[in-house]
Design an enzyme around this catalytic site. Structure first.
Site, mmCIF file in Angstrom:
data_model
loop_
_atom_site.group_PDB
_atom_site.id
_atom_site.type_symbol
_atom_site.label_atom_id
_atom_site.label_comp_id
_atom_site.label_asym_id
_atom_site.label_seq_id
_atom_site.Cartn_x
_atom_site.Cartn_y
_atom_site.Cartn_z
ATOM 1 N N ASN A 191 0.787 -1.244 0.000
ATOM 2 C CA ASN A 191 0.000 0.000 0.000
ATOM 3 C C ASN A 191 0.820 1.296 0.000
ATOM 4 O O ASN A 191 0.400 2.279 -0.589
ATOM 5 C CB ASN A 191 -1.040 -0.011 1.128
ATOM 6 C CG ASN A 191 -0.402 -0.074 2.489
ATOM 7 O OD1 ASN A 191 0.706 -0.585 2.644
ATOM 8 N ND2 ASN A 191 -1.072 0.462 3.475
ATOM 9 N N GLY A 267 2.262 -6.026 7.253
ATOM 10 C CA GLY A 267 1.266 -6.662 6.393
ATOM 11 C C GLY A 267 0.079 -7.095 7.214
ATOM 12 O O GLY A 267 -0.189 -6.522 8.279
ATOM 13 N N SER A 268 -0.602 -8.117 6.757
ATOM 14 C CA SER A 268 -1.845 -8.511 7.430
ATOM 15 C C SER A 268 -1.576 -9.361 8.665
ATOM 16 O O SER A 268 -0.537 -10.022 8.772
ATOM 17 C CB SER A 268 -2.736 -9.276 6.456
ATOM 18 O OG SER A 268 -2.115 -10.488 6.115
ATOM 19 N N THR A 269 -2.539 -9.364 9.556
ATOM 20 C CA THR A 269 -2.430 -10.158 10.788
ATOM 21 C C THR A 269 -2.365 -11.650 10.440
ATOM 22 O O THR A 269 -1.595 -12.398 11.054
ATOM 23 C CB THR A 269 -3.631 -9.842 11.706
ATOM 24 O OG1 THR A 269 -3.602 -8.432 11.962
ATOM 25 C CG2 THR A 269 -3.553 -10.594 13.012
ATOM 26 N N ALA A 270 -3.138 -12.075 9.443
ATOM 27 C CA ALA A 270 -3.150 -13.498 9.077
ATOM 28 C C ALA A 270 -1.758 -13.946 8.624
ATOM 29 O O ALA A 270 -1.275 -15.022 9.026
ATOM 30 C CB ALA A 270 -4.174 -13.736 7.972
ATOM 31 N N ALA A 272 1.084 -12.558 9.428
ATOM 32 C CA ALA A 272 1.981 -12.516 10.594
ATOM 33 C C ALA A 272 1.813 -13.773 11.442
ATOM 34 O O ALA A 272 2.793 -14.320 11.967
ATOM 35 C CB ALA A 272 1.685 -11.281 11.428
ATOM 36 N N GLU A 289 4.048 -5.194 12.221
ATOM 37 C CA GLU A 289 3.120 -4.053 12.078
ATOM 38 C C GLU A 289 1.971 -4.532 11.213
ATOM 39 O O GLU A 289 2.152 -4.796 10.018
ATOM 40 C CB GLU A 289 3.846 -2.867 11.446
ATOM 41 C CG GLU A 289 4.986 -2.388 12.324
ATOM 42 C CD GLU A 289 5.504 -1.012 11.974
ATOM 43 O OE1 GLU A 289 5.218 -0.514 10.877
ATOM 44 O OE2 GLU A 289 6.197 -0.428 12.814
ATOM 45 N N CYS A 323 -3.200 1.440 6.464
ATOM 46 C CA CYS A 323 -3.494 0.741 7.718
ATOM 47 C C CYS A 323 -4.081 1.684 8.751
ATOM 48 O O CYS A 323 -4.745 1.246 9.684
ATOM 49 C CB CYS A 323 -2.222 0.090 8.249
ATOM 50 S SG CYS A 323 -0.890 1.266 8.467
ATOM 51 N N GLU A 505 8.279 0.417 16.147
ATOM 52 C CA GLU A 505 9.425 0.960 15.419
ATOM 53 C C GLU A 505 9.332 2.479 15.532
ATOM 54 O O GLU A 505 8.274 3.031 15.798
ATOM 55 C CB GLU A 505 9.455 0.442 13.973
ATOM 56 C CG GLU A 505 9.716 -1.073 13.948
ATOM 57 C CD GLU A 505 9.881 -1.706 12.562
ATOM 58 O OE1 GLU A 505 10.266 -1.011 11.620
ATOM 59 O OE2 GLU A 505 9.621 -2.914 12.443
HETATM 60 P P1 NAD Z 1 0.033 -9.466 3.252
HETATM 61 O O1 NAD Z 1 0.140 -9.930 4.645
HETATM 62 O O2 NAD Z 1 -0.781 -10.240 2.312
HETATM 63 O O3 NAD Z 1 1.489 -9.367 2.595
HETATM 64 C C1 NAD Z 1 2.522 -8.597 3.162
HETATM 65 C C2 NAD Z 1 3.848 -9.134 2.676
HETATM 66 O O4 NAD Z 1 4.037 -10.434 3.231
HETATM 67 C C3 NAD Z 1 3.957 -9.303 1.159
HETATM 68 O O5 NAD Z 1 5.258 -8.963 0.745
HETATM 69 C C4 NAD Z 1 3.720 -10.793 0.983
HETATM 70 O O6 NAD Z 1 4.292 -11.318 -0.199
HETATM 71 C C5 NAD Z 1 4.405 -11.345 2.215
HETATM 72 N N1 NAD Z 1 3.972 -12.686 2.640
HETATM 73 C C6 NAD Z 1 2.782 -13.281 2.436
HETATM 74 N N2 NAD Z 1 2.773 -14.523 2.984
HETATM 75 C C7 NAD Z 1 3.999 -14.707 3.537
HETATM 76 C C8 NAD Z 1 4.607 -15.782 4.260
HETATM 77 N N3 NAD Z 1 3.962 -16.915 4.519
HETATM 78 N N4 NAD Z 1 5.873 -15.631 4.686
HETATM 79 C C9 NAD Z 1 6.542 -14.468 4.451
HETATM 80 N N5 NAD Z 1 6.029 -13.433 3.765
HETATM 81 C C10 NAD Z 1 4.756 -13.542 3.318
HETATM 82 O O7 NAD Z 1 -0.444 -7.954 3.340
HETATM 83 P P2 NAD Z 1 -0.767 -6.980 2.124
HETATM 84 O O8 NAD Z 1 -2.045 -7.426 1.507
HETATM 85 O O9 NAD Z 1 0.441 -6.812 1.267
HETATM 86 O O10 NAD Z 1 -0.962 -5.595 2.887
HETATM 87 C C11 NAD Z 1 -2.179 -5.212 3.436
HETATM 88 C C12 NAD Z 1 -2.203 -5.460 4.930
HETATM 89 O O11 NAD Z 1 -1.100 -4.803 5.540
HETATM 90 C C13 NAD Z 1 -3.426 -4.900 5.599
HETATM 91 O O12 NAD Z 1 -3.909 -5.839 6.536
HETATM 92 C C14 NAD Z 1 -2.923 -3.667 6.339
HETATM 93 O O13 NAD Z 1 -3.692 -3.346 7.459
HETATM 94 C C15 NAD Z 1 -1.529 -4.080 6.684
HETATM 95 N N6 NAD Z 1 -0.641 -2.911 6.856
HETATM 96 C C16 NAD Z 1 -0.220 -2.598 8.121
HETATM 97 C C17 NAD Z 1 0.602 -1.495 8.321
HETATM 98 C C18 NAD Z 1 1.069 -1.115 9.708
HETATM 99 O O14 NAD Z 1 1.995 -0.323 9.815
HETATM 100 N N7 NAD Z 1 0.484 -1.622 10.774
HETATM 101 C C19 NAD Z 1 1.022 -0.726 7.232
HETATM 102 C C20 NAD Z 1 0.577 -1.071 5.973
HETATM 103 C C21 NAD Z 1 -0.248 -2.173 5.788
#
Ligand code: NAD
Length: 524
Positions: A191, A267-270, A272, A289, A323, A505
């Site tokens: 994003n 990225g997403s909670t799932a 993580a 995050e 986010c 961070e």
């Molecule tokens: P995502 O979790 O699908 O992907 C994030 C990253 O993780 C990508 O580079 C993806 O390729 C990688 N990834 C996916 N599966 C993985 C695995 N098993 N092992 C290692 N890496 C893996 O998230 P997204 O769709 O790219 O981003 C949107 C999400 O991010 C939303 O939930 C948003 O709330 C969150 N977000 C949070 C913040 C914050 O600072 N808290 C900032 C921006 C976005």
């Protein structure tokens, strides 16, 4: 770089060299729905090559003293700044956002120095003029912020002091020192790609670590462009490596690599949770995050005009794909109708539109799959009895030119009559939609605002200064804005509570995450 016809072909950056891959993934421009770029679908071997390069570079890079690394970061910042327009164009295209030319958006950077750290706050008043991930936003916010990430950490690393205590009766002096840890895996979402990448790379390398970055498979272009800057600047090979590809492929291989002791993930909670399970037995340092379900709380003494205006921005900026965007607005009953009327009017005026139309307010959502996920939520809310007051329609606006008709556009959507238990009020949906619900009193709204699994950010609107501080103490979110949104000082910790993250961070917090502390006891 390789450029076949007009499709851009990206390469991995490993050990200071650009390396092509055996397999590639198509990257779509969301504003047209057409493939415009291909990026490596990296294998475990490619990930391993990057980690080994980073491991070899670690002793070389840590031998640079901190002033040298700081100077180098400043050089990188200047080089990115000199290419700001190039980066902004690429970021805008990759995220399918709007290419609004001739920006006059106002961005107020408050930069100042003190004896310890250079810090700044960014006031997003420019969003009133150029909302959405427009080229103007990339120019005035995302890329300048990437520059500032390097400048900020270049300065910050020079100003940390260590703790020292003495035990006179035992003739002992105690002190702590911090050292870089090794190879950091940096995993980035789609994003705000360069902004978040540099937010991690800058402190990691400033503090002497080496890194392997895995950008999102949906937005890898500016990461690849940044590698060109690293190469031209003369960064020693292996200090920063970039491997592109899928999360389940390259991402999973990187985080579970035995030679990677620390992971900074956004990225997403799932995802993580999946990563945490995959690496649980390896005991790695992790900073997470994650997603949010951010509330805004509007009390009846709020400055309504300013609140409605900012709530439109906090709900629909970047198509709601930030986010920190608001997705639940609690409004005190006495002003509910007045707020709703003004808010719906603002949402109806907030138009998705073609890249080159300066009147468009937001661009396309990131992908076809994401658009259909967001629409699925609206359908489900309707089935539960909620009312959609405006937006939702995914039909392209009639004014959309032919070339954008395959893009993933959606209108700003406002939903009411929705229960707190509904998925609309509970899930991290990440789209241009928000629920507006009434409340009666402070205790009730605190309970309801906190009644979600997430805890990233909240906004409180009230003129009562006592109440504002009280609410800040009670809300379970890592960030609480009062009477504003998105203002940020990099010195302060950033991160979420509950399912929105682990760790923080920021200046001191990044320093602690990217280094290991050691206590030394000297008898004299
Ligand atoms: P995502 O979790 O699908 O992907 C994030 C990253 O993780 C990508 O580079 C993806 O390729 C990688 N990834 C996916 N599966 C993985 C695995 N098993 N092992 C290692 N890496 C893996 O998230 P997204 O769709 O790219 O981003 C949107 C999400 O991010 C939303 O939930 C948003 O709330 C969150 N977000 C949070 C913040 C914050 O600072 N808290 C900032 C921006 C976005």
């Amino acid at each position: 770089m390789a450029q076949g016809s007009d499709i851009l072909v990206l390469e991995n950056y490993i050990d200071g060299k650009f390396v092509s891959s055996k397999k590639y993934i198509d990257s779509f421009n969301p504003a047209t729905g057409k493939v415009y770029c291909k990026l490596p679908d990296s294998t475990n071997d490619e990930v391993d090559a990057a980690v080994q390069a980073a491991k070899r570079a670690f002793p070389i890079w840590t031998a640079w003293h901190v002033e040298q690394r700081s100077q180098f970061l400043l050089k990188l910042a200047d080089m990115i700044e000199a290419r700001l327009e190039e980066f902004a164009q690429a970021e805008s295209k990759d995220q399918g956002s709007l290419e609004v030319l001739g920006s006059s958006g106002i961005l107020n950077f408050y930069s100042f120095s003190d004896m310890t750290l250079r810090c700044f706050a960014v006031k997003f008043s420019y969003l009133l003029t150029f909302p959405g991930k427009t080229l103007a936003q990339a120019r005035s916010c995302d890329i300048p912020r990437a520059v500032l990430n390097f400048r900020f950490f270049a300065s910050a690393v020079l100003h940390y002091t260590m703790q020292c205590t003495q035990m006179e009766h035992l003739h002992c002096l105690n002190y702590s020192i911090r050292s870089p840890i090794g190879v950091a895996a940096l995993i980035i979402p789609w994003n705000i790609p360069l902004y978040l990448l540099t937010w991690k790379v800058a402190p990691a390398i400033a503090l002497g670590n080496t890194v392997v970055v895995k950008p999102s498979e949906l937005t890898s272009t500016t990461a690849w462009m940044l590698c060109k800057v690293f190469q031209e600047a003369g960064l020693p090979p292996g200090v920063v490596n970039v491997v592109m590809g899928r999360g389940v492929g390259a991402g999973a291989a990187l985080v579970s690599h035995p030679d990677v002791p620390l992971i900074s993930f956004t990225g997403s909670t799932a995802t993580a949770q999946e990563i945490s399970c995959n690496v649980a037995l390896l005991l790695k340092h992790m900073s997470l995050e994650l997603g949010g379900k951010n509330p805004a709380i509007v009390f009846d003494d709020a400055n309504l005009e300013e609140c409605v205006h900012t709530s439109i921005l906090s709900s629909f900026t970047n198509q709601g794909e930030l986010c920190l965007c608001t997705s639940r607005i609690f409004v005190q009953r006495g002003i509910f109708d007045k707020f709703l009327k003004a808010f719906v009017k603002g949402a109806q005026e907030w138009k998705p539109g073609p890249p080159d139309d300066p009147n468009s307010n937001m661009g396309a959502l990131i992908s076809k799959e994401h658009l259909s996920k967001v629409c699925g939520y609206v359908e489900r809310a309707r089935a539960e009895g909620a009312r959609v007051l405006c937006g939702y329609s995914v039909d392209p606006p009639p004014s959309l030119p032919e070339q954008n008709r395959g893009g993933y556009f959606m209108n700003a959507t406002v939903i009411i009559d929705v229960k707190d238990s509904s998925v609309m009020m509970q899930d991290d949906i990440f789209g241009p939609l928000t629920c507006v619900v009434p409340f009666d009193n402070e205790d009730e709204v605190v309970r309801r605002a906190n009644d979600v699994r997430y805890g990233l950010a909240s906004v409180v609107w009230s003129r009562d200064v006592n109440r504002v501080h009280r609410m800040a103490g009670l809300l379970q979110t890592g960030v609480v804005w009062t009477n504003c949104w998105l203002v940020r000082d990099l010195n302060l910790p950033f991160g979420g509570m509950k399912a929105s993250g682990l760790g923080r961070e920021g200046a001191k917090d990044s320093f602690e995450f990217f280094t290991e502390v050691k206590t030394v006891i000297v008898k004299h």
